[in-house]
Design a protein around this motif. Sequence first.
Motif, mmCIF file in Angstrom:
data_model
loop_
_atom_site.group_PDB
_atom_site.id
_atom_site.type_symbol
_atom_site.label_atom_id
_atom_site.label_comp_id
_atom_site.label_asym_id
_atom_site.label_seq_id
_atom_site.Cartn_x
_atom_site.Cartn_y
_atom_site.Cartn_z
ATOM 1 N N PHE A 250 40.788 -19.598 -1.873
ATOM 2 C CA PHE A 250 39.459 -19.080 -1.550
ATOM 3 C C PHE A 250 39.288 -18.809 -0.054
ATOM 4 C CE2 PHE A 250 38.878 -21.227 -5.620
ATOM 5 C CZ PHE A 250 38.261 -20.211 -6.349
ATOM 6 N N HIS A 267 30.564 -16.992 2.967
ATOM 7 C CA HIS A 267 30.781 -15.931 1.988
ATOM 8 C C HIS A 267 30.936 -14.598 2.701
ATOM 9 C CE1 HIS A 267 26.422 -14.916 2.371
ATOM 10 N NE2 HIS A 267 26.284 -16.226 2.430
ATOM 11 N N MET A 271 35.514 -13.166 -0.561
ATOM 12 C CA MET A 271 35.681 -14.572 -0.937
ATOM 13 C C MET A 271 34.617 -15.431 -0.281
ATOM 14 S SD MET A 271 39.054 -15.493 1.379
ATOM 15 C CE MET A 271 40.010 -14.194 0.597
ATOM 16 N N MET A 273 32.843 -19.859 -0.358
ATOM 17 C CA MET A 273 32.357 -21.069 -1.017
ATOM 18 C C MET A 273 30.860 -21.080 -0.759
ATOM 19 S SD MET A 273 33.539 -25.073 -0.762
ATOM 20 C CE MET A 273 33.007 -25.320 0.939
ATOM 21 N N MET A 291 32.690 -21.273 -5.851
ATOM 22 C CA MET A 291 33.569 -20.465 -5.004
ATOM 23 C C MET A 291 33.917 -19.159 -5.709
ATOM 24 S SD MET A 291 36.002 -23.713 -4.143
ATOM 25 C CE MET A 291 35.558 -24.363 -5.763
ATOM 26 N N ARG A 293 36.448 -15.415 -5.419
ATOM 27 C CA ARG A 293 37.567 -14.687 -4.809
ATOM 28 C C ARG A 293 37.713 -13.366 -5.557
ATOM 29 N NH1 ARG A 293 41.908 -12.298 -3.098
ATOM 30 N NH2 ARG A 293 43.734 -13.473 -2.391
#
Length: 358
Positions: A250, A267, A271, A273, A291, A293
Amino acid sequence: MIDRMSDDFGLARPSHLKSRSISAENPTGLPGQGARATQGTGEEQSRDLGQGWKVSPSIVLPAGSVTELAAINGSGIIQHIWAAVRPEWWRRLIIRFYWDGADEASIELPIGDLFGLGWDVFTLFSSRHVMTAPYCGLNSFWPMPFHKSARITIENIAQEDTFLYYYVDFGAGDIPEDSMYLHATWNRSNPVADGIHTLLDVEAQGKYVGTFLAVGVNHPGWWGEGEVKFFIDDDDEFPTIAGTGTEDYFGGAWNFELPEGGYTEYHGDRMGMHQVIKPDGLYQSQTRFGMFRWHLNDAVSFESSLRVTVQDLGWMPDGRYLVRKDDIASTAFWFATEPHASGTTGLTYENLLVGSRP
């Protein structure tokens, strides 16, 4: 096909497509059919104004029902979906997409996870394919082409009715013959068995294009040491692509930990979190994470099959790895040359709601 263009995985959006939108104000999406309602969830509020004044801004989803949100005939591409519904419903409403008359849904998952939100907790974030806005505005920009038809349903598995506000914005018209179909596969392991959570296991031809992972730690300690692995086509025991840690996949590193300690949300287009949900000192006693991706420029191609897994791995006090038993829910986004069943597992009332707010 998808290699032809870099934008949106090469899915062309021809300029000749006709703009259409399905909503509670225009449930068919046909030209000139919007705002004609004389009855609806806003009829009391609009009683002094009449037709054309927000008479039907939303729909009711009866308890235990399956409601058709959209039925589109012909070819085109869904370009944007907006929805608004309270967080406590995000794992009580199951949304399904059917392409070209298929009997099985290619996209099947709780509505919150479609928009990158786990744990029935609202979080603001922005990315290329999904973004949220105050309050509970849920937006998906995943391109969803179809050749013959598209159908979207939503199931209310709860024992109470609720309201849903929504748009399905699409372009109607011819699309390239080799346009692939978007799929989304949801799976939850609570707790993870034997240290391995499976995001996707499918026999198909296509490209893997995105991951949303919701991790709830069930006991203290670092939880993200596990590798994300892609077993492509003829891979058996060992994968073609093996990462070096969950946080690495991530885009992070070293436990996601800041120099001063603790976690922070981040963010971007590709990608992030975006969810760090701290304990509340009562029922939610452990931290939970969300999370994403998106494989914008590095979609994983497969010709015959793909299996994607992540290890649930941490550390022992003496420095050895520890196989954990956490709560992991995943959504895998992938394109395929044919409509397939999403491969969803675990969509039971109990599995959806265990660990949700009391």
